[in-house]
Design a protein around this motif. Structure first.
Motif, PDB file in Angstrom:
ATOM      1  N   SER A 195      17.997  73.685  28.882  1.00 17.91           N
ATOM      2  CA  SER A 195      17.518  74.754  28.003  1.00 17.91           C
ATOM      3  C   SER A 195      18.511  75.013  26.878  1.00 17.91           C
ATOM      4  O   SER A 195      18.141  75.159  25.711  1.00 17.91           O
ATOM      5  N   SER A 196      19.792  75.038  27.226  1.00 11.63           N
ATOM      6  CA  SER A 196      20.841  75.256  26.220  1.00 11.63           C
ATOM      7  C   SER A 196      20.900  74.095  25.230  1.00 11.63           C
ATOM      8  O   SER A 196      21.020  74.289  24.019  1.00 11.63           O
ATOM      9  N   LEU A 197      20.810  72.864  25.748  1.00 10.57           N
ATOM     10  CA  LEU A 197      20.883  71.685  24.880  1.00 10.57           C
ATOM     11  C   LEU A 197      19.697  71.623  23.929  1.00 10.57           C
ATOM     12  O   LEU A 197      19.858  71.335  22.738  1.00 10.57           O
ATOM     13  N   VAL A 198      18.506  71.899  24.429  1.00 13.33           N
ATOM     14  CA  VAL A 198      17.311  71.876  23.590  1.00 13.33           C
ATOM     15  C   VAL A 198      17.419  72.936  22.496  1.00 13.33           C
ATOM     16  O   VAL A 198      17.057  72.701  21.335  1.00 13.33           O
ATOM     17  N   SER A 199      17.939  74.109  22.848  1.00 15.90           N
ATOM     18  CA  SER A 199      18.108  75.165  21.855  1.00 15.90           C
ATOM     19  C   SER A 199      19.039  74.728  20.732  1.00 15.90           C
ATOM     20  O   SER A 199      18.788  74.989  19.546  1.00 15.90           O
ATOM     21  N   GLU A 200      20.123  74.044  21.100  1.00 18.67           N
ATOM     22  CA  GLU A 200      21.035  73.578  20.058  1.00 18.67           C
ATOM     23  C   GLU A 200      20.396  72.493  19.201  1.00 18.67           C
ATOM     24  O   GLU A 200      20.545  72.477  17.975  1.00 18.67           O
ATOM     25  N   LEU A 201      19.692  71.563  19.841  1.00 23.36           N
ATOM     26  CA  LEU A 201      19.021  70.509  19.080  1.00 23.36           C
ATOM     27  C   LEU A 201      17.968  71.098  18.139  1.00 23.36           C
ATOM     28  O   LEU A 201      17.773  70.604  17.016  1.00 23.36           O
ATOM     29  N   GLN A 202      17.326  72.174  18.576  1.00 20.48           N
ATOM     30  CA  GLN A 202      16.392  72.871  17.698  1.00 20.48           C
ATOM     31  C   GLN A 202      17.133  73.488  16.510  1.00 20.48           C
ATOM     32  O   GLN A 202      16.681  73.406  15.369  1.00 20.48           O
TER      33      GLN A 202
ATOM     34  N   ARG B 207      29.662  68.040  26.088  1.00 26.54           N
ATOM     35  CA  ARG B 207      28.516  68.646  25.412  1.00 26.54           C
ATOM     36  C   ARG B 207      27.846  67.631  24.476  1.00 26.54           C
ATOM     37  O   ARG B 207      26.621  67.476  24.470  1.00 26.54           O
ATOM     38  N   ARG B 208      28.646  66.943  23.675  1.00 22.25           N
ATOM     39  CA  ARG B 208      28.102  65.943  22.764  1.00 22.25           C
ATOM     40  C   ARG B 208      27.370  64.845  23.531  1.00 22.25           C
ATOM     41  O   ARG B 208      26.302  64.382  23.130  1.00 22.25           O
ATOM     42  N   SER B 209      27.965  64.416  24.638  1.00 18.07           N
ATOM     43  CA  SER B 209      27.346  63.368  25.453  1.00 18.07           C
ATOM     44  C   SER B 209      25.995  63.816  25.984  1.00 18.07           C
ATOM     45  O   SER B 209      25.025  63.056  25.977  1.00 18.07           O
ATOM     46  N   ASN B 210      25.907  65.059  26.439  1.00 22.69           N
ATOM     47  CA  ASN B 210      24.651  65.561  26.991  1.00 22.69           C
ATOM     48  C   ASN B 210      23.601  65.803  25.906  1.00 22.69           C
ATOM     49  O   ASN B 210      22.404  65.577  26.122  1.00 22.69           O
ATOM     50  N   LEU B 211      24.044  66.258  24.721  1.00 19.65           N
ATOM     51  CA  LEU B 211      23.113  66.376  23.601  1.00 19.65           C
ATOM     52  C   LEU B 211      22.527  65.013  23.258  1.00 19.65           C
ATOM     53  O   LEU B 211      21.331  64.868  23.006  1.00 19.65           O
ATOM     54  N   SER B 212      23.376  63.991  23.251  1.00 23.86           N
ATOM     55  CA  SER B 212      22.933  62.634  22.980  1.00 23.86           C
ATOM     56  C   SER B 212      21.954  62.165  24.042  1.00 23.86           C
ATOM     57  O   SER B 212      20.927  61.546  23.734  1.00 23.86           O
ATOM     58  N   LEU B 213      22.260  62.451  25.286  1.00 25.94           N
ATOM     59  CA  LEU B 213      21.395  62.037  26.390  1.00 25.94           C
ATOM     60  C   LEU B 213      19.989  62.597  26.219  1.00 25.94           C
ATOM     61  O   LEU B 213      18.990  61.883  26.343  1.00 25.94           O
ATOM     62  N   VAL B 214      19.885  63.893  25.921  1.00 21.71           N
ATOM     63  CA  VAL B 214      18.577  64.533  25.782  1.00 21.71           C
ATOM     64  C   VAL B 214      17.833  63.997  24.559  1.00 21.71           C
ATOM     65  O   VAL B 214      16.656  63.643  24.633  1.00 21.71           O
ATOM     66  N   LEU B 215      18.522  63.919  23.408  1.00 20.28           N
ATOM     67  CA  LEU B 215      17.867  63.455  22.184  1.00 20.28           C
ATOM     68  C   LEU B 215      17.419  62.006  22.319  1.00 20.28           C
ATOM     69  O   LEU B 215      16.306  61.638  21.932  1.00 20.28           O
ATOM     70  N   ARG B 216      18.273  61.161  22.895  1.00 25.71           N
ATOM     71  CA  ARG B 216      17.916  59.757  23.064  1.00 25.71           C
ATOM     72  C   ARG B 216      16.752  59.608  24.058  1.00 25.71           C
ATOM     73  O   ARG B 216      15.869  58.774  23.877  1.00 25.71           O
ATOM     74  N   HIS B 217      16.765  60.409  25.111  1.00 29.84           N
ATOM     75  CA  HIS B 217      15.695  60.343  26.110  1.00 29.84           C
ATOM     76  C   HIS B 217      14.352  60.666  25.455  1.00 29.84           C
ATOM     77  O   HIS B 217      13.348  59.977  25.695  1.00 29.84           O
ATOM     78  N   LEU B 218      14.326  61.690  24.615  1.00 21.99           N
ATOM     79  CA  LEU B 218      13.089  62.057  23.923  1.00 21.99           C
ATOM     80  C   LEU B 218      12.686  60.971  22.926  1.00 21.99           C
ATOM     81  O   LEU B 218      11.505  60.665  22.767  1.00 21.99           O
ATOM     82  N   SER B 219      13.668  60.364  22.269  1.00 17.77           N
ATOM     83  CA  SER B 219      13.383  59.310  21.289  1.00 17.77           C
ATOM     84  C   SER B 219      12.779  58.085  21.955  1.00 17.77           C
ATOM     85  O   SER B 219      11.857  57.459  21.425  1.00 17.77           O
ATOM     86  N   GLU B 220      13.283  57.738  23.137  1.00 19.48           N
ATOM     87  CA  GLU B 220      12.828  56.533  23.821  1.00 19.48           C
ATOM     88  C   GLU B 220      11.567  56.739  24.643  1.00 19.48           C
ATOM     89  O   GLU B 220      10.749  55.818  24.778  1.00 19.48           O
TER      90      GLU B 220
ATOM     91  N   ARG C 269      24.464  55.644  27.072  1.00 18.65           N
ATOM     92  CA  ARG C 269      23.849  56.653  27.942  1.00 18.65           C
ATOM     93  C   ARG C 269      24.796  57.834  28.144  1.00 18.65           C
ATOM     94  O   ARG C 269      26.006  57.685  28.215  1.00 18.65           O
ATOM     95  N   GLY C 270      24.191  58.993  28.265  1.00 20.07           N
ATOM     96  CA  GLY C 270      24.993  60.195  28.451  1.00 20.07           C
ATOM     97  C   GLY C 270      24.881  60.705  29.868  1.00 20.07           C
ATOM     98  O   GLY C 270      24.792  59.957  30.813  1.00 20.07           O
ATOM     99  N   GLY C 271      24.821  62.062  29.985  1.00 14.17           N
ATOM    100  CA  GLY C 271      24.631  62.662  31.293  1.00 14.17           C
ATOM    101  C   GLY C 271      25.813  62.478  32.200  1.00 14.17           C
ATOM    102  O   GLY C 271      26.958  62.621  31.811  1.00 14.17           O
TER     103      GLY C 271
ATOM    104  N   ASP D  41      25.630  60.967  18.422  1.00 17.74           N
ATOM    105  CA  ASP D  41      26.362  62.223  18.241  1.00 17.74           C
ATOM    106  C   ASP D  41      25.538  63.192  17.398  1.00 17.74           C
ATOM    107  O   ASP D  41      25.692  63.269  16.176  1.00 17.74           O
ATOM    108  N   PRO D  42      24.636  63.961  18.020  1.00 22.07           N
ATOM    109  CA  PRO D  42      23.790  64.901  17.282  1.00 22.07           C
ATOM    110  C   PRO D  42      24.574  65.993  16.560  1.00 22.07           C
ATOM    111  O   PRO D  42      24.043  66.611  15.627  1.00 22.07           O
ATOM    112  N   THR D  43      25.832  66.230  16.953  1.00 22.46           N
ATOM    113  CA  THR D  43      26.607  67.285  16.293  1.00 22.46           C
ATOM    114  C   THR D  43      26.991  66.916  14.869  1.00 22.46           C
ATOM    115  O   THR D  43      27.523  67.749  14.135  1.00 22.46           O
ATOM    116  N   LEU D  44      26.731  65.671  14.469  1.00 24.23           N
ATOM    117  CA  LEU D  44      26.983  65.274  13.081  1.00 24.23           C
ATOM    118  C   LEU D  44      26.018  65.959  12.123  1.00 24.23           C
ATOM    119  O   LEU D  44      26.285  66.046  10.924  1.00 24.23           O
ATOM    120  N   VAL D  45      24.892  66.439  12.644  1.00 20.91           N
ATOM    121  CA  VAL D  45      23.894  67.113  11.814  1.00 20.91           C
ATOM    122  C   VAL D  45      24.175  68.615  11.803  1.00 20.91           C
ATOM    123  O   VAL D  45      24.230  69.254  12.853  1.00 20.91           O
TER     124      VAL D  45
END
Length: 437
Positions: free
Chosen positions: A63-70, A29-42, A7-9, A419-423
């Motif tokens: 908003s910033s995290l979603v923009s980066e994931l996009q 930042r990586r932890s929060n990106l993971s938190l958002v992506l995992r939350h959407l996945s689950e 879990r992140g956040g 770790d979404p930053t691997l992509v």
């Protein structure tokens, strides 16, 4: 997708500190990106506002995290989200990940399987082919595994997806860190450097390759999407040529001090029993493995079954057993009852040690589950120390023989979720990682 969730956040900072890592801006930042992506996945598609509310992050950060994931091609925004609130509806954020693939491979005694998915769970590759791995030896087997991997990666490229990782499932003792099969008795392998060999042959340095025990990976698949999905304490039993186990405790895979936990097929259950393929006497595998069933149910077809317990043409043998059972063959019915009884005897030991809620039967156990479950459950209830108070039940898997390859594919998915930053961002442009608050 719930493999060993991290879990992140709010706790991402504490987790980084406890791991001895500097809790710098990039780590958070990586932890929060993971938190958002995992939350959407689950939990499925959400508006940015809902993500902020449910994760505890503020709206500007989300908003910033979603923009980066996009930018990394991992999420997309679709039409407006109608949640009954007053005011202009927000757009819905959903996991995309069509450009990110994960490949799971399995090599077993008589087949090689490949299962590939993208980050959103869409199937890109699903194949299984007969192959005599034991008779071919490690070198020829790894050559064939390489060929299957290359063909699978070509299918990824045709779907415009890049592999985020490859994991190989092997039935045996695995040194995961070294990428080596320490001992696979049913394959006849010792000290085989699977990761080094496959990675060198594929020559794709940006695609990480790992190897793990087949039952461990199947257990993760069951925990993620099988009949016991979300059950935090479960045991998975393979039912193929050999018998292995994967243990999930408190939502995490149990590996043991050397990573060899789960070799339940070689637990001693009968000191006066038959010799096992591992060289010992009376292993559980000799009582419930496919060879044991063939000997009891179809003794006239037991030719070719040596001490190693290898069953020639297992699909044909199972089909014959099912045919005889349908014809009312009492010998087959009694053999299956005996398999169920020994499943319950060995299962009771697992319940007494691990206290799981569910024991999931895979492979041929699942295929013939309706004929073994009652005997297995009765013996389990009789032998566990707590009796029926344990509330542990045998259930048959619905993932078929592909559970290990499925679990292997999800290992790479989990790597990206963690770790979404691997992509790399779409187009390869660097993305500014500063936290905007």
């Amino acid at each position: 997708m719930r493999f060993e969730p991290a879990r992140g956040g709010a706790d991402g900072f504490a987790r980084a500190r406890s791991a001895g890592e500097p809790a710098d801006q990039a780590t958070v930042r990586r932890s929060n990106l993971s938190l958002v992506l995992r939350h959407l996945s689950e939990h499925g598609p959400r508006s940015r506002s809902a993500i902020a509310t449910e994760t505890g992050l503020n709206k500007t950060t989300v908003s910033s995290l979603v923009s980066e994931l996009q930018a990394r091609g991992l999420v997309d925004e679709t039409g407006p989200a109608h949640n009954g609130a007053v005011g202009r509806p927000g757009r819905t954020v959903t996991v995309d990940g069509a450009r990110v693939g994960a490949l799971g491979l399995e090599i077993n005694v008589d087949y090689i399987a490949a299962y590939g998915i993208d980050l959103a769970g869409r199937v890109l590759v699903d194949r299984r082919a007969s192959f005599d791995a034991m008779g071919s030896g490690p070198e020829r087997s790894l050559d064939e595994l390489t060929r299957v991997a290359e063909a699978s990666l070509a299918e990824f490229e045709a779907a415009k997806a890049t592999a985020a990782g490859i994991t190989v499932a092997v039935p045996g003792l695995i040194d995961v860190a070294a990428g080596t099969v320490v001992f696979a008795p049913n394959l006849g392998w010792r000290g085989v450097p699977v990761v080094g060999r496959l990675a060198a042959a594929l020559a794709r340095p940006t695609v990480p390759v790992t190897v793990d025990n087949d039952a461990n990976l199947a257990a993760l698949a069951e925990f993620s999407r099988g009949v016991a999905a979300g059950v935090p304490d479960l045991v998975y039993l393979t039912g193929e040529v050999g018998v292995g186990g994967g243990v999930i405790s408190a939502g995490r895979l149990v590996r043991g001090a050397d990573g060899f936990a789960g070799e339940v097929g070689h637990v001693l259950v009968d000191p006066y029993g038959e010799r096992c393929g591992c060289g010992r006497i009376g292993c559980w595998e000799t009582k419930v493995g496919l060879a044991a069933l063939v000997r009891m149910a179809t003794p006239d077809h037991a030719y070719g079954l040596g001490v190693d317990g290898i069953v020639p043409d297992p699909e044909e043998r199972l089909t014959e057993i099912e045919r005889r059972l349908a014809d009312g063959d009492l010998r087959v019915a009694q053999a299956l009852k005996e398999i169920g009884r020994w499943l319950g005897i060995g299962g009771a030991t697992l319940v007494n040690v691990f206290n799981p809620r569910v024991i999931v039967l895979g492979g041929y156990f699942a295929r013939l589950g309706i004929h073994v479950l009652a005997a297995a459950q009765a013996e389990l209830d009789r032998l566990v120390v707590t009796g029926q108070e344990s509330r542990c039940a045998f259930v048959a898997s619905d993932l078929g023989f592909g559970a290990a390859a499925l679990g292997a594919a999800h290992v790479a998915v989990e790597r990206v979720l963690t770790d979404p930053t691997l992509v790399t961002p779409v187009g390869g442009n660097p993305y500014q990682l500063e936290e905007r608050r």
